[in-house]
Design a protein around this motif. Structure first.
Motif, PDB file in Angstrom:
ATOM      1  N   ALA A   8      76.590  31.165  31.209  1.00  0.00           N
ATOM      2  CA  ALA A   8      77.004  32.166  32.203  1.00  0.00           C
ATOM      3  C   ALA A   8      76.185  33.449  32.056  1.00  0.00           C
ATOM      4  O   ALA A   8      75.738  34.036  33.047  1.00  0.00           O
ATOM      5  N   LYS A   9      75.984  33.900  30.804  1.00  0.00           N
ATOM      6  CA  LYS A   9      75.225  35.133  30.576  1.00  0.00           C
ATOM      7  C   LYS A   9      73.767  34.976  30.994  1.00  0.00           C
ATOM      8  O   LYS A   9      73.199  35.862  31.637  1.00  0.00           O
ATOM      9  N   LEU A  10      73.168  33.860  30.602  1.00  0.00           N
ATOM     10  CA  LEU A  10      71.760  33.633  30.951  1.00  0.00           C
ATOM     11  C   LEU A  10      71.584  33.545  32.462  1.00  0.00           C
ATOM     12  O   LEU A  10      70.641  34.120  33.020  1.00  0.00           O
ATOM     13  N   ALA A  11      72.487  32.826  33.119  1.00  0.00           N
ATOM     14  CA  ALA A  11      72.379  32.666  34.574  1.00  0.00           C
ATOM     15  C   ALA A  11      72.534  34.002  35.292  1.00  0.00           C
ATOM     16  O   ALA A  11      71.771  34.321  36.216  1.00  0.00           O
ATOM     17  N   SER A  12      73.507  34.792  34.862  1.00  0.00           N
ATOM     18  CA  SER A  12      73.764  36.084  35.506  1.00  0.00           C
ATOM     19  C   SER A  12      72.599  37.048  35.319  1.00  0.00           C
ATOM     20  O   SER A  12      72.112  37.656  36.282  1.00  0.00           O
ATOM     21  N   LYS A  13      72.126  37.174  34.090  1.00  0.00           N
ATOM     22  CA  LYS A  13      71.034  38.117  33.816  1.00  0.00           C
ATOM     23  C   LYS A  13      69.710  37.643  34.395  1.00  0.00           C
ATOM     24  O   LYS A  13      68.892  38.456  34.833  1.00  0.00           O
ATOM     25  N   ASN A  14      69.511  36.332  34.417  1.00  0.00           N
ATOM     26  CA  ASN A  14      68.286  35.808  35.007  1.00  0.00           C
ATOM     27  C   ASN A  14      68.252  36.077  36.508  1.00  0.00           C
ATOM     28  O   ASN A  14      67.195  36.385  37.074  1.00  0.00           O
ATOM     29  N   LYS A  15      69.407  35.973  37.165  1.00  0.00           N
ATOM     30  CA  LYS A  15      69.493  36.264  38.601  1.00  0.00           C
ATOM     31  C   LYS A  15      69.124  37.724  38.864  1.00  0.00           C
ATOM     32  O   LYS A  15      68.364  38.034  39.789  1.00  0.00           O
ATOM     33  N   ILE A  16      69.664  38.627  38.043  1.00  0.00           N
ATOM     34  CA  ILE A  16      69.361  40.052  38.201  1.00  0.00           C
ATOM     35  C   ILE A  16      67.877  40.306  37.955  1.00  0.00           C
ATOM     36  O   ILE A  16      67.220  41.040  38.703  1.00  0.00           O
ATOM     37  N   GLN A  17      67.320  39.665  36.912  1.00  0.00           N
ATOM     38  CA  GLN A  17      65.910  39.872  36.611  1.00  0.00           C
ATOM     39  C   GLN A  17      65.025  39.385  37.759  1.00  0.00           C
ATOM     40  O   GLN A  17      64.048  40.046  38.119  1.00  0.00           O
ATOM     41  N   ASN A  18      65.365  38.248  38.352  1.00  0.00           N
ATOM     42  CA  ASN A  18      64.580  37.737  39.470  1.00  0.00           C
ATOM     43  C   ASN A  18      64.641  38.676  40.665  1.00  0.00           C
ATOM     44  O   ASN A  18      63.636  38.874  41.372  1.00  0.00           O
ATOM     45  N   GLU A  19      65.815  39.265  40.891  1.00  0.00           N
ATOM     46  CA  GLU A  19      65.955  40.224  41.986  1.00  0.00           C
ATOM     47  C   GLU A  19      65.101  41.460  41.733  1.00  0.00           C
ATOM     48  O   GLU A  19      64.453  41.990  42.640  1.00  0.00           O
ATOM     49  N   ILE A  20      65.092  41.911  40.467  1.00  0.00           N
ATOM     50  CA  ILE A  20      64.273  43.072  40.108  1.00  0.00           C
ATOM     51  C   ILE A  20      62.789  42.771  40.327  1.00  0.00           C
ATOM     52  O   ILE A  20      62.050  43.567  40.896  1.00  0.00           O
ATOM     53  N   MET A  21      62.372  41.585  39.870  1.00  0.00           N
ATOM     54  CA  MET A  21      60.965  41.212  40.016  1.00  0.00           C
ATOM     55  C   MET A  21      60.574  41.109  41.491  1.00  0.00           C
ATOM     56  O   MET A  21      59.488  41.538  41.882  1.00  0.00           O
ATOM     57  N   ASP A  22      61.470  40.542  42.311  1.00  0.00           N
ATOM     58  CA  ASP A  22      61.186  40.445  43.747  1.00  0.00           C
ATOM     59  C   ASP A  22      61.078  41.831  44.373  1.00  0.00           C
ATOM     60  O   ASP A  22      60.190  42.098  45.187  1.00  0.00           O
ATOM     61  N   ASN A  23      62.005  42.726  43.989  1.00  0.00           N
ATOM     62  CA  ASN A  23      61.981  44.091  44.522  1.00  0.00           C
ATOM     63  C   ASN A  23      60.722  44.828  44.094  1.00  0.00           C
ATOM     64  O   ASN A  23      60.101  45.547  44.882  1.00  0.00           O
ATOM     65  N   ARG A  24      60.337  44.651  42.827  1.00  0.00           N
ATOM     66  CA  ARG A  24      59.134  45.317  42.325  1.00  0.00           C
ATOM     67  C   ARG A  24      57.890  44.808  43.047  1.00  0.00           C
ATOM     68  O   ARG A  24      56.992  45.578  43.361  1.00  0.00           O
ATOM     69  N   LYS A  25      57.850  43.505  43.305  1.00  0.00           N
ATOM     70  CA  LYS A  25      56.693  42.951  43.999  1.00  0.00           C
ATOM     71  C   LYS A  25      56.588  43.528  45.405  1.00  0.00           C
ATOM     72  O   LYS A  25      55.508  43.902  45.872  1.00  0.00           O
ATOM     73  N   MET A  26      57.737  43.611  46.092  1.00  0.00           N
ATOM     74  CA  MET A  26      57.736  44.180  47.434  1.00  0.00           C
ATOM     75  C   MET A  26      57.272  45.631  47.406  1.00  0.00           C
ATOM     76  O   MET A  26      56.466  46.060  48.230  1.00  0.00           O
TER      77      MET A  26
END
Length: 227
Positions: free
Chosen positions: A149-167
């Motif tokens: 649960a922790k890995l899935a939740s934090k990984n989702k947030i990290q992917n969102e951050i990376m997508d936002n940073r790329k944009m």
């Protein structure tokens, strides 16, 4: 403008140059008619826009702690798996499923690790009694569930951050280039209009950057932060 000026310095440079440009606006416009009020307003708008983009980038930089937290959890899970590996060995079970998960964790393949973790959880559930008899904690399935649960939740947030940073980065490239192009034009024309006068230096890139960096150092030394 060249690599002498870092991207993070462009807005500060814009502020420095604009001070001179605004003061000398009429003199420059008299020789370069297209550098009129519309050009000046578009320069100010572009400068302000890039400042907003930079503020957004700072916010995402502050969120980088989620990545450290994610990898810290992965490291803790990896350590827990060493104990489980011993339980598997003592119970005569194949440890390959643990090795595959540990490899994904070591390689920071979090998506793969989450899938492997679910498979491991099911395997442990199927052999729970055997493993408990070999010193595995009775609630270890819950422990695996918690890590998943922790890995899935934090990984989702990290992917969102990376997508936002790329944009934001993609946007920055275009807008920084436009701002630099405007600055180059202002400084080139300012140097031409004021050639041979003391004002010329206020449009010379290296001299303006030196002044800008000196002001930044002074502010930092006085404890006022960065520009």
């Amino acid at each position: 403008m060249n690599s002498y000026v870092k991207n993070e310095e462009v807005t500060a440079l814009g502020d420095f140059v604009f001070t001179s440009y605004e003061r000398d606006f009429d003199a420059i416009k008299n020789r370069f008619a297209t550098m009129n009020a519309a050009f000046r307003d578009s320069f100010v708008a572009k400068l302000d826009f890039v400042k907003v983009l930079e503020s957004s980038l700072v916010l995402t930089e502050n969120q980088k702690g989620i990545t450290a937290s994610l990898y810290a959890d992965a490291k803790l899970l990896n350590e827990e798996l060493n104990f489980l590996n011993a339980n598997f060995a003592d119970a005569g079970l194949n440890t390959r499923i643990i090795s595959d998960l540990k490899r994904d964790l070591h390689n920071s393949n979090i998506e793969g690790a989450i899938l492997q973790l679910e498979a491991l959880k099911q395997f442990v559930t199927a052999h729970k009694d055997e493993l408990i008899a070999k010193d595995m904690p009775a609630d270890f399935v819950d422990t695996l569930d918690g890590y998943k649960a922790k890995l899935a939740s934090k990984n989702k947030i990290q992917n969102e951050i990376m997508d936002n940073r790329k944009m934001l980065t993609d946007k920055n490239i275009a807008h920084y280039d436009e701002l630099k192009k405007m600055l180059k034009r202002i400084m080139r024309n300012g140097k031409l209009v004021f050639k041979g006068t003391v004002t010329e230096d206020q449009y010379a890139l290296m001299k303006v950057v030196q002044r800008m960096r000196a002001a930044k150092r002074k502010k930092e030394e006085e404890g006022g932060g960065t520009l």
